[in-house]
Motif scaffolding. Structure first.
Motif, PDB file in Angstrom:
ATOM      1  N   UNK A  42       0.819  -1.213   0.000  1.00  0.00           N
ATOM      2  CA  UNK A  42       0.000   0.000   0.000  1.00  0.00           C
ATOM      3  C   UNK A  42       0.854   1.263   0.000  1.00  0.00           C
ATOM      4  N   UNK A  43       2.046   1.179   0.599  1.00  0.00           N
ATOM      5  CA  UNK A  43       2.880   2.363   0.732  1.00  0.00           C
ATOM      6  C   UNK A  43       2.347   3.278   1.825  1.00  0.00           C
ATOM      7  N   UNK A  44       3.162   4.222   2.243  1.00  0.00           N
ATOM      8  CA  UNK A  44       2.730   5.173   3.272  1.00  0.00           C
ATOM      9  C   UNK A  44       1.923   6.318   2.686  1.00  0.00           C
ATOM     10  N   UNK A  45       2.132   6.614   1.413  1.00  0.00           N
ATOM     11  CA  UNK A  45       1.457   7.750   0.802  1.00  0.00           C
ATOM     12  C   UNK A  45       1.160   7.455  -0.672  1.00  0.00           C
ATOM     13  N   UNK A  46       0.571   6.285  -0.897  1.00  0.00           N
ATOM     14  CA  UNK A  46       0.209   5.857  -2.236  1.00  0.00           C
ATOM     15  C   UNK A  46      -1.297   5.605  -2.265  1.00  0.00           C
ATOM     16  N   UNK A  47      -1.938   5.864  -3.384  1.00  0.00           N
ATOM     17  CA  UNK A  47      -3.384   5.669  -3.518  1.00  0.00           C
ATOM     18  C   UNK A  47      -3.612   4.478  -4.429  1.00  0.00           C
ATOM     19  N   UNK A  48      -3.864   3.305  -3.817  1.00  0.00           N
ATOM     20  CA  UNK A  48      -4.069   2.062  -4.548  1.00  0.00           C
ATOM     21  C   UNK A  48      -5.534   1.655  -4.424  1.00  0.00           C
ATOM     22  N   UNK A  49      -6.162   1.324  -5.552  1.00  0.00           N
ATOM     23  CA  UNK A  49      -7.590   1.003  -5.540  1.00  0.00           C
ATOM     24  C   UNK A  49      -7.891  -0.432  -5.140  1.00  0.00           C
ATOM     25  N   UNK A  50      -6.908  -1.333  -5.192  1.00  0.00           N
ATOM     26  CA  UNK A  50      -7.180  -2.708  -4.831  1.00  0.00           C
ATOM     27  C   UNK A  50      -5.964  -3.586  -5.000  1.00  0.00           C
ATOM     28  N   UNK A  51      -6.115  -4.887  -4.768  1.00  0.00           N
ATOM     29  CA  UNK A  51      -4.977  -5.816  -4.824  1.00  0.00           C
ATOM     30  C   UNK A  51      -4.301  -5.902  -6.182  1.00  0.00           C
ATOM     31  N   UNK A  52      -4.988  -5.500  -7.248  1.00  0.00           N
ATOM     32  CA  UNK A  52      -4.340  -5.496  -8.562  1.00  0.00           C
ATOM     33  C   UNK A  52      -3.221  -4.463  -8.634  1.00  0.00           C
ATOM     34  N   UNK A  53      -3.336  -3.423  -7.812  1.00  0.00           N
ATOM     35  CA  UNK A  53      -2.310  -2.388  -7.787  1.00  0.00           C
ATOM     36  C   UNK A  53      -2.611  -1.187  -8.647  1.00  0.00           C
ATOM     37  N   UNK A  54      -3.855  -1.034  -9.122  1.00  0.00           N
ATOM     38  CA  UNK A  54      -4.211   0.148  -9.905  1.00  0.00           C
ATOM     39  C   UNK A  54      -4.021   1.392  -9.050  1.00  0.00           C
ATOM     40  N   UNK A  55      -3.229   2.319  -9.552  1.00  0.00           N
ATOM     41  CA  UNK A  55      -2.819   3.498  -8.803  1.00  0.00           C
ATOM     42  C   UNK A  55      -3.580   4.718  -9.299  1.00  0.00           C
ATOM     43  N   UNK A  56      -4.102   5.523  -8.363  1.00  0.00           N
ATOM     44  CA  UNK A  56      -4.830   6.729  -8.750  1.00  0.00           C
ATOM     45  C   UNK A  56      -3.949   7.712  -9.489  1.00  0.00           C
ATOM     46  N   UNK A  57      -2.652   7.678  -9.253  1.00  0.00           N
ATOM     47  CA  UNK A  57      -1.737   8.588  -9.946  1.00  0.00           C
ATOM     48  C   UNK A  57      -1.807   8.409 -11.459  1.00  0.00           C
ATOM     49  N   UNK A  58      -2.085   7.171 -11.895  1.00  0.00           N
ATOM     50  CA  UNK A  58      -2.197   6.918 -13.333  1.00  0.00           C
ATOM     51  C   UNK A  58      -3.648   6.771 -13.785  1.00  0.00           C
ATOM     52  N   UNK A  59      -4.520   6.281 -12.901  1.00  0.00           N
ATOM     53  CA  UNK A  59      -5.911   6.065 -13.297  1.00  0.00           C
ATOM     54  C   UNK A  59      -6.721   7.355 -13.335  1.00  0.00           C
TER      55      UNK A  59
END
Length: 274
Positions: A42-59
């Motif tokens: 998950x990271x300390x300051x990462x926005x992950x939507x689910x276990x697939x690892x889709x990141x809000x930074x790119x989505x």
């Protein structure tokens, strides 16, 4: 709970009150293990939507990243507020809300370990079905696997989110993809054969020796989720089903590369307040 026995897994009805009490206790008891096991992903300051690892930074499901600056954003079921910390780093003003006191203590731990970096402006311990905020007080709202899978009355939660959003505000939330309820929650080959009816909406309950629920999840079909969104006063803009990326080799509960390449594991609903 009787410590001499593992909780019994069953399918039975569970009220909103029972579900809330059970899940608050479960997350308070298991927050340390959860953050230890999944914190690196998950990271300390990462926005992950689910276990697939889709990141809000790119989505950019909440909208263009450059436009998040100055926005007041409510994160529901924030856990240790990793998503809110990412939003703060983009210049937004997030409020991280969770039912679990222990999860929010982990949010404070992360913030204390990184002084001088953007944190969350507010941490709020509250039930998502009764949000302690004024009408129209947020520009955006988000929830990555928070609250909605665990409540018996999702429309009440959605109506509360709609109430605290300004007109036209976006709410994006992710949940276990409903199709997963027809399959065993196993990451290997045994999780690839249908074992139950997709249309059986009976909640999954773990209970102690006295029959008291200690963990509850509620199943809604895709159609149910769409109708819930509309009933609460939202327009559904998109339904995202993230594909499993090649770089992600980890297993997370019933999620795995094997299953992820064949059936969806996460459903993300992109909604707009009507």
């Amino acid at each position: 709970m009787n410590q001499d026995h593992e909780p019994e897994a069953t399918r039975r009805d569970a009220s909103d009150t029972e579900s809330s009490r059970a899940n608050r206790g479960w997350w308070d008891r298991n927050a340390d293990e959860y953050q230890s096991e999944h914190g690196a992903f998950l990271g300390d300051d990462r926005f992950v939507w689910g276990p697939e690892g889709l990141d809000e930074a790119e989505a950019a499901l909440l909208g263009p990243v450059a436009e998040l600056k100055g926005r007041r954003i409510l994160e529901i079921g924030a856990g240790a507020a990793q998503c809110s910390r990412w939003l703060a780093a983009q210049g937004a003003h997030p409020v991280a809300l969770d039912l679990s006191h222990r999860q929010l203590q982990h949010a404070l731990r992360i913030a204390d370990a990184a002084p001088g970096t953007p944190g969350t402006s507010d941490l709020v311990e509250a039930d998502a079905g009764a949000l302690p905020f004024r009408d129209g007080s947020f520009d955006l709202a988000c929830s990555a696997y928070g609250a909605l899978p665990f409540v018996a009355d999702p429309v009440q939660v959605l109506r509360e989110v709609r109430r605290v959003l300004r007109p036209g505000g976006r709410f994006v939330f992710s949940v276990t993809h409903p199709i997963r309820w027809a399959f065993p929650d196993e990451p290997g080959p045994e999780g690839l054969s249908v074992a139950a009816s997709y249309f059986d909406r009976t909640p999954y309950v773990e209970q102690d020796g006295t029959g008291r629920a200690v963990y509850v999840e509620h199943h809604r079909t895709v159609g149910d989720r769409v109708r819930d969104v509309v009933a609460a006063g939202f327009r559904l803009l998109d339904l995202v089903e993230p594909e499993w990326p090649e770089w992600n080799t980890q297993e997370w509960g019933g999620w795995s590369p094997l299953r992820g390449h064949l059936i969806p594991g996460t459903a993300i609903f992109v909604c707009e307040a009507a």
